[in-house]
Design a protein around this motif. Structure first.
Motif, short mmCIF file in Angstrom:
data_model
loop_
_atom_site.label_atom_id
_atom_site.label_comp_id
_atom_site.label_asym_id
_atom_site.label_seq_id
_atom_site.Cartn_x
_atom_site.Cartn_y
_atom_site.Cartn_z
N LEU A 82 -5.14 -8.88 7.38
CA LEU A 82 -5.95 -7.97 6.66
C LEU A 82 -7.34 -8.95 6.64
O LEU A 82 -7.43 -9.74 5.79
N PHE A 92 0.63 -1.35 -0.09
CA PHE A 92 -0.19 0.21 -0.11
C PHE A 92 0.63 1.23 0.00
O PHE A 92 2.03 1.16 0.29
N VAL A 95 -3.72 1.15 -2.30
CA VAL A 95 -3.15 -0.16 -2.31
C VAL A 95 -2.94 -0.58 -3.76
O VAL A 95 -3.40 0.03 -4.67
N LEU A 97 -7.82 -0.14 5.50
CA LEU A 97 -7.29 -1.46 5.89
C LEU A 97 -7.88 -2.08 7.31
O LEU A 97 -7.58 -1.49 8.22
N ILE A 147 -10.47 -4.58 2.67
CA ILE A 147 -10.47 -3.26 2.39
C ILE A 147 -11.53 -2.30 2.04
O ILE A 147 -12.36 -2.85 1.13
N CYS A 202 -8.02 -4.42 9.98
CA CYS A 202 -6.99 -5.53 10.17
C CYS A 202 -7.29 -6.39 11.71
O CYS A 202 -8.10 -5.59 12.45
#
Length: 315
Positions: free
Chosen positions: A37, A23, A110, A94, A40, A96
């Motif tokens: 991840l 990214f 990204v 993102l 997105i 996560c």
């Protein structure tokens, strides 16, 4: 776009490979392990509730499918200048998950997922350790230097309570104290902070004989020397080592590869191996089993780690 949709082919366990999603912050490339991840999503400022008196990089709480999740401006936190960012760029978030917590990170865009070898990952020089680095290493891909962001470290700076693994070490009774002090352990963990925490709580719990290594390759070399000693002298493995605790994400050699090599190449099938990682989920648990790990546990549960060690080593 879900992370699982972006990479449907799972890496074979124990091949010392990792998938990194690249990214951008400004014009510079950064990366994280794809296993951290979840998905997105487009950045929607209207879905953010600001948090009063928070640090500049803590944007606020993001409303994500009915739940509020912390949103961190990663460029602000890493003090990365705007650079050559197109003003029309649509930023993304993102989402996560690691250490059993969900956090969101705002980035400028990204690129793609790269499959790379841990062997090619260059760790950060130990010179930077006292300065609390926010990167675990770097790797060159297609002529670009990708800095690997230590998201756990970033979170520890914003939410110190999430990163405190120490807690209170259990005070062992006389039986456990006597039994634990004879047990010989190895720990492989690339983070100085976490490695010191693990060793400290094990020792405070009565496990005094702990040898630690900064990555899987150093640990493997020590085990290789131990195997040669056993062959030359006839000494039994249990006289030298009783259990191995290993992280998964490590430069040079990851924990899954280390475990596979221990169980197969070194022939130490009876050596208990516990995988201790922030990445433990259903998929990683399966991979741990595939390489022969005897157990796995997530990093925040450090006192549970002591109980696991007891289960394997205290008769």
């Amino acid at each position: 776009m879900a992370a699982t949709e972006k990479h449907e082919i799972l890496l074979e366990s124990g091949t010392n490979e990792v998938e990194i999603i690249e990214f951008y912050l400004g014009s510079q490339s950064f990366g994280i392990n794809v296993h951290k991840l979840r998905e997105i999503v487009p950045y929607d400022p209207d879905a953010v509730t600001r948090v009063p008196e928070s640090i500049p990089s803590m944007i606020g709480m993001l409303l994500l499918r009915g739940q509020t999740v912390p949103l961190i401006d990663l460029r602000e936190h890493l003090r990365k200048r705007q650079g050559e960012l197109d003003p029309d760029t649509r930023k993304v978030v993102l989402v996560c998950e690691f250490n059993r917590e969900v956090n969101c990170f705002l980035v400028d865009g990204v690129n793609m997922i790269h499959r790379v070898s841990w062997k090619d990952m260059r760790p950060m020089d130990e010179f930077f350790t006292p300065y609390r680095p926010r990167f675990t290493g770097s790797i060159e891909v297609e002529g670009r230097e990708i800095m690997i962001v230590d998201l756990e470290h970033v979170i520890s700076e914003i939410f110190p309570e999430q990163a405190d693994m120490m807690g209170q070490a259990e005070v062992p009774d006389d039986f456990k104290r006597d039994s634990r002090q004879d047990v010989k352990l190895m720990v492989a963990e690339d983070s100085n902070i976490i490695r010191n925490q693990i060793v400290t709580i094990l020792q405070n719990s009565g496990y005094k004989q702990v040898t630690s290594f900064v990555n899987g390759e150093e640990c493997y070399n020590a085990l290789l020397a131990l195997r040669d000693e056993m062959r030359n002298t006839g000494v039994d493995l249990s006289d030298r080592l009783n259990l191995l605790v290993s992280d998964i994400e490590m430069p040079s050699m990851d924990g899954l590869t280390l475990c596979r090599k221990v169980k197969t190449e070194l022939g130490m099938k009876n050596l208990p191996v516990i995988m201790f990682s922030s990445l433990i989920n259903e998929q990683l648990a399966y991979k741990c089993k595939e390489v022969g790990a005897d157990s796995h546990i997530s990093k925040p549960q450090i006192n549970e780690l002591v109980k696991l060690v007891d289960g394997f080593c205290i008769k």
